[in-house]
Design an enzyme around this catalytic site. Structure first.
Site, mmCIF file in Angstrom:
data_model
loop_
_atom_site.group_PDB
_atom_site.id
_atom_site.type_symbol
_atom_site.label_atom_id
_atom_site.label_comp_id
_atom_site.label_asym_id
_atom_site.label_seq_id
_atom_site.Cartn_x
_atom_site.Cartn_y
_atom_site.Cartn_z
ATOM 1 N N LEU A 241 0.878 -1.173 0.000
ATOM 2 C CA LEU A 241 0.000 0.000 0.000
ATOM 3 C C LEU A 241 0.918 1.225 0.000
ATOM 4 C CD1 LEU A 241 -2.988 -0.748 2.416
ATOM 5 C CD2 LEU A 241 -3.039 -0.413 -0.046
ATOM 6 N N HIS A 242 1.311 1.649 -1.191
ATOM 7 C CA HIS A 242 2.344 2.689 -1.316
ATOM 8 C C HIS A 242 1.914 4.036 -0.703
ATOM 9 C CE1 HIS A 242 4.308 0.072 -4.306
ATOM 10 N NE2 HIS A 242 3.142 -0.027 -4.916
#
Length: 312
Positions: A241-242
């Site tokens: 989940l950047h």
């Protein structure tokens, strides 16, 4: 006191989760506005998706501005292969009814930084840096007024995810990234080196679903959708989940660790255009210009995310 921010974004499922995290954290974050840029999908879709996320959270009061539809000097590269044809494939959400603002995103960034007290507005770019660099080029006076830029982009030890050497956000508009990295602002970078340590798992996705709200369900379904790509590509158990790392850093900087080093963006490489050349071992002699993050307490990160998403 809540930190004033502008989120510059190209949603993208992970962008959507980052926006929701900001909206769920009013004691920590005052979101002045959202500016859309072309990136994961073209501008018409990123501007639409940004408003869909606001409506999902019940926050139609947040102004959304459309910005640059192409990189400064290059042809747009998009990432439908990761995010689906809408950019937000996964859950079926209604089309937004809230309007786009008439003002261009770049003008909003310039006007906001000129209006607010110097050193009080943080810029949070989650996509290509076209809007930010264009604002800096048009109004150099605002650069000294920025409190900090906290961005998701770049990679060094993890190398590239769109080319062998470049991360997507930087690769799409390396000229813009070069302007931003050389601007002299306080700069904090969340590269793939860090985000690939914040992976979803079945348990973490089901924790979002178990919240039992429309927002929790949407986050779980977004994650289900884009997980498939990273699992197949990297052979990992989950997907990074950047973009929420940017917002989590503003709320809980203690969850993150990195080094203050020199980072330059390659704009002319034959094979390395868009590479963020991070002088991790400080061998170049160039002055440090970025706080380049490399480690995250992933358990703490997902706990924060789940707890905040449950508030919406």
């Amino acid at each position: 006191m809540a930190r004033k921010i502008i989120i510059d974004t190209d949603p993208g499922q992970d962008d959507a989760v980052a926006i929701l995290l900001a909206l769920a954290s009013p004691a920590d974050i005052e979101l002045l506005g959202l500016t859309a840029v072309a990136g994961n999908v073209p501008l018409a879709l990123t501007a639409k998706n940004t408003r869909m996320v606001c409506e999902l959270a019940g926050r139609t009061d947040i102004p959304v501005f459309a910005g640059c539809e192409a990189p400064m000097n290059r042809t747009l590269v998009t990432a439908e292969h990761v995010h689906g044809k809408t950019g937000l494939d996964g859950p079926t959400l209604p089309d937004p009814t809230m309007p786009l603002q008439d003002t261009h995103a770049v003008d909003f960034i310039v006007e906001t930084l000129r209006r607010e007290t110097p050193g009080t507005v943080t810029l949070c770019p989650l996509g290509p840096l076209t809007n930010i660099a264009t604002a800096f080029r048009q109004a150099p006076d605002i650069i000294a007024r920025v409190a900090e830029i906290v961005l998701m982009g770049g990679a060094y030890f993890e190398v590239g995810n769109i080319t062998p050497s470049a991360e997507f956000n930087i690769y799409v508009d390396p000229d813009a990234a070069d302007i931003v990295f050389r601007a002299g602002c306080k700069l904090t970078v969340m590269p793939l080196d860090l985000t690939h340590k914040a992976l979803t798992s079945r348990e973490r996705v089901e924790a979002f679903r178990a919240i039992g709200t429309p927002v929790g369900k949407a986050v779980a379904e977004w994650t289900d959708f884009f997980e498939r790509f990273d699992k197949e590509k990297y052979g990992s158990l989950g997907a990074p989940l950047h973009d929420p790392c940017v917002i989590a850093y503003l709320i809980r900087p203690d969850l993150f660790a990195g080094r203050h080093i020199n980072v330059v963006v390659e704009t002319e490489g034959r094979f390395t255009t868009g590479m963020t050349v991070a002088d991790w071992w400080r061998v170049s002699g160039r002055d440090a210009n970025a706080h380049f993050m490399r480690d995250v307490d992933d358990t703490g990160f997902f706990s924060l995310l789940t707890e905040r998403i449950a508030r919406l």
